[in-house]
Design an enzyme around this catalytic site. Sequence first.
Site, mmCIF file in Angstrom:
data_model
loop_
_atom_site.group_PDB
_atom_site.id
_atom_site.type_symbol
_atom_site.label_atom_id
_atom_site.label_comp_id
_atom_site.label_asym_id
_atom_site.label_seq_id
_atom_site.Cartn_x
_atom_site.Cartn_y
_atom_site.Cartn_z
ATOM 1 N N SER A 148 -0.944 82.508 48.554
ATOM 2 C CA SER A 148 -0.749 81.457 49.552
ATOM 3 C C SER A 148 -0.595 82.144 50.899
ATOM 4 C CB SER A 148 0.469 80.580 49.221
ATOM 5 O OG SER A 148 1.604 81.374 48.973
ATOM 6 N N GLU A 199 0.527 81.696 55.115
ATOM 7 C CA GLU A 199 1.309 80.905 56.070
ATOM 8 C C GLU A 199 0.797 81.070 57.508
ATOM 9 O OE1 GLU A 199 5.568 81.027 55.387
ATOM 10 O OE2 GLU A 199 5.903 81.281 57.534
ATOM 11 N N ASP A 208 17.163 77.029 61.487
ATOM 12 C CA ASP A 208 18.266 77.517 62.303
ATOM 13 C C ASP A 208 18.362 76.638 63.532
ATOM 14 O OD1 ASP A 208 18.987 79.874 60.754
ATOM 15 O OD2 ASP A 208 16.989 80.592 61.314
ATOM 16 N N PHE A 266 12.142 91.184 64.939
ATOM 17 C CA PHE A 266 12.196 90.023 64.060
ATOM 18 C C PHE A 266 13.026 90.331 62.805
ATOM 19 C CE2 PHE A 266 9.774 86.963 61.219
ATOM 20 C CZ PHE A 266 10.370 85.853 61.789
ATOM 21 N N HIS A 297 2.684 85.555 48.869
ATOM 22 C CA HIS A 297 2.616 84.613 49.989
ATOM 23 C C HIS A 297 2.536 85.453 51.262
ATOM 24 C CE1 HIS A 297 3.577 80.888 52.257
ATOM 25 N NE2 HIS A 297 4.312 81.662 53.028
HETATM 26 P P1 FAD Z 1 19.764 77.425 53.012
HETATM 27 O O1 FAD Z 1 19.197 77.568 51.654
HETATM 28 O O2 FAD Z 1 20.482 76.158 53.342
HETATM 29 O O3 FAD Z 1 20.733 78.676 53.244
HETATM 30 C C1 FAD Z 1 21.257 78.969 54.530
HETATM 31 C C2 FAD Z 1 22.589 79.707 54.404
HETATM 32 O O4 FAD Z 1 23.611 78.832 53.952
HETATM 33 C C3 FAD Z 1 22.575 80.878 53.407
HETATM 34 O O5 FAD Z 1 23.412 81.876 53.910
HETATM 35 C C4 FAD Z 1 23.145 80.252 52.140
HETATM 36 O O6 FAD Z 1 23.805 81.230 51.315
HETATM 37 C C5 FAD Z 1 24.140 79.246 52.702
HETATM 38 N N1 FAD Z 1 24.193 78.026 51.877
HETATM 39 C C6 FAD Z 1 23.147 77.368 51.327
HETATM 40 N N2 FAD Z 1 23.567 76.262 50.662
HETATM 41 C C7 FAD Z 1 24.907 76.220 50.800
HETATM 42 C C8 FAD Z 1 25.905 75.310 50.345
HETATM 43 N N3 FAD Z 1 25.565 74.218 49.632
HETATM 44 N N4 FAD Z 1 27.195 75.587 50.672
HETATM 45 C C9 FAD Z 1 27.527 76.672 51.412
HETATM 46 N N5 FAD Z 1 26.622 77.563 51.859
HETATM 47 C C10 FAD Z 1 25.326 77.338 51.577
HETATM 48 N N6 FAD Z 1 12.556 78.388 59.637
HETATM 49 C C11 FAD Z 1 12.065 77.395 60.431
HETATM 50 O O7 FAD Z 1 12.751 76.966 61.356
HETATM 51 N N7 FAD Z 1 10.819 76.872 60.221
HETATM 52 C C12 FAD Z 1 10.024 77.281 59.207
HETATM 53 O O8 FAD Z 1 8.906 76.777 59.058
HETATM 54 C C13 FAD Z 1 10.506 78.315 58.339
HETATM 55 N N8 FAD Z 1 9.779 78.747 57.284
HETATM 56 C C14 FAD Z 1 10.316 79.667 56.419
HETATM 57 C C15 FAD Z 1 9.606 80.013 55.275
HETATM 58 C C16 FAD Z 1 10.113 80.933 54.361
HETATM 59 C C17 FAD Z 1 9.310 81.274 53.129
HETATM 60 C C18 FAD Z 1 11.373 81.549 54.619
HETATM 61 C C19 FAD Z 1 11.925 82.574 53.665
HETATM 62 C C20 FAD Z 1 12.092 81.195 55.749
HETATM 63 C C21 FAD Z 1 11.602 80.247 56.656
HETATM 64 N N9 FAD Z 1 12.314 79.833 57.774
HETATM 65 C C22 FAD Z 1 11.810 78.858 58.596
HETATM 66 C C23 FAD Z 1 13.601 80.444 58.103
HETATM 67 C C24 FAD Z 1 14.803 79.643 57.518
HETATM 68 O O9 FAD Z 1 14.831 78.364 58.080
HETATM 69 C C25 FAD Z 1 16.073 80.421 57.850
HETATM 70 O O10 FAD Z 1 16.111 81.609 57.108
HETATM 71 C C26 FAD Z 1 17.362 79.625 57.735
HETATM 72 O O11 FAD Z 1 18.412 80.414 58.323
HETATM 73 C C27 FAD Z 1 17.785 79.331 56.307
HETATM 74 O O12 FAD Z 1 16.996 78.371 55.734
HETATM 75 P P2 FAD Z 1 17.136 78.077 54.149
HETATM 76 O O13 FAD Z 1 16.270 76.926 53.852
HETATM 77 O O14 FAD Z 1 16.981 79.304 53.384
HETATM 78 O O15 FAD Z 1 18.682 77.618 54.146
#
Ligand code: FAD
Length: 278
Positions: free
Chosen positions: A6, A8, A99, A206, A256
Amino acid sequence: MSIELSIEFFPPHTDEGVEKLRATRQRLAALKPEFFSVTYGAGGSTRERTLAVVMEIAAEGFDAAPHLSCIGSTRAGVREMLADFAGRGIRRIVALRGDLPSGMVDAGEFRYANELVEFIRAETGDRFRIEVAAYPEWHPQSKSPREDLLNFKRKVDAGADSAITQYFYNADAYGHFVAEARALGITVPIIPGIMPVASFSKLARFSDACGAEIPRWMRRKFESFGDDTDSIRAFGLDVVAELCQRLIDDGAPGLHFYSMNQSGLTLELCRRLGLAAA
Ligand code: FAD
């Protein structure tokens, strides 16, 4: 053994960027990826542009997945987007927290990605295949590796079908992460995210921000090349091809590629791995 690819993209800001991305996609189409995904600016800043690229890709006959980050969003807003996605025939979403953009203070109605996944499932059942993010070197804000792993499990338990990892250059980190996830009963595919090296200075900046480690031996070597972009490219291709080969040999279900809207490095890596037709 077949490896699912895949790729991106990010949504370009300019018409010229959109045009360039079309040409990039045409070249990458030869790899016959399982899907292309398009990132989404947290807070909704790229909503229209993300969707425009997704729809172009779909019209070209490929599966296309918008990323959707929930930070700063309301339930009503996400519900509306899901209806829009469904209406456009989109079948796959990369679901993220994102974020909070600087200057934006309202975190909105979702705190973490597991809440977004739960919401998507509650609202739309099995309409979408849901990918989530995973962090073999741990998310920079996580309290501990264990907590991060348990939080990853929350997303899977909420209904994620598959995970894509943050990029990394240390295959052991991925191997350990997958083993720990499996020991916790997580069975979904965990696809390694691969970042080809185009510019070392950009990558270093980054990586510091997103918590991905560039091993010291690699960093020192890249630094020693200074502005010699050919050497950076050549060394980057060697180390990333070796990483990918090791991941494939160790049983990774796919790769990916974070293409940065470029085709050359991804194509060359796939050629070296025997994953490209030519
Ligand atoms: P989460 O899974 O919510 O985790 C974030 C943090 O909170 C972690 O430290 C986790 O341990 C903690 N956490 C999670 N759930 C809980 C809970 N229930 N209680 C307490 N703590 C918790 N960013 C963008 O803005 N746009 C994009 O298109 C984008 N694409 C991405 C694609 C990939 C494949 C990856 C790996 C990252 C991407 N990101 C993107 C970056 C991502 O948004 C950031 O890394 C963000 O800081 C975390 O997102 P997440 O979905 O992993 O968050």
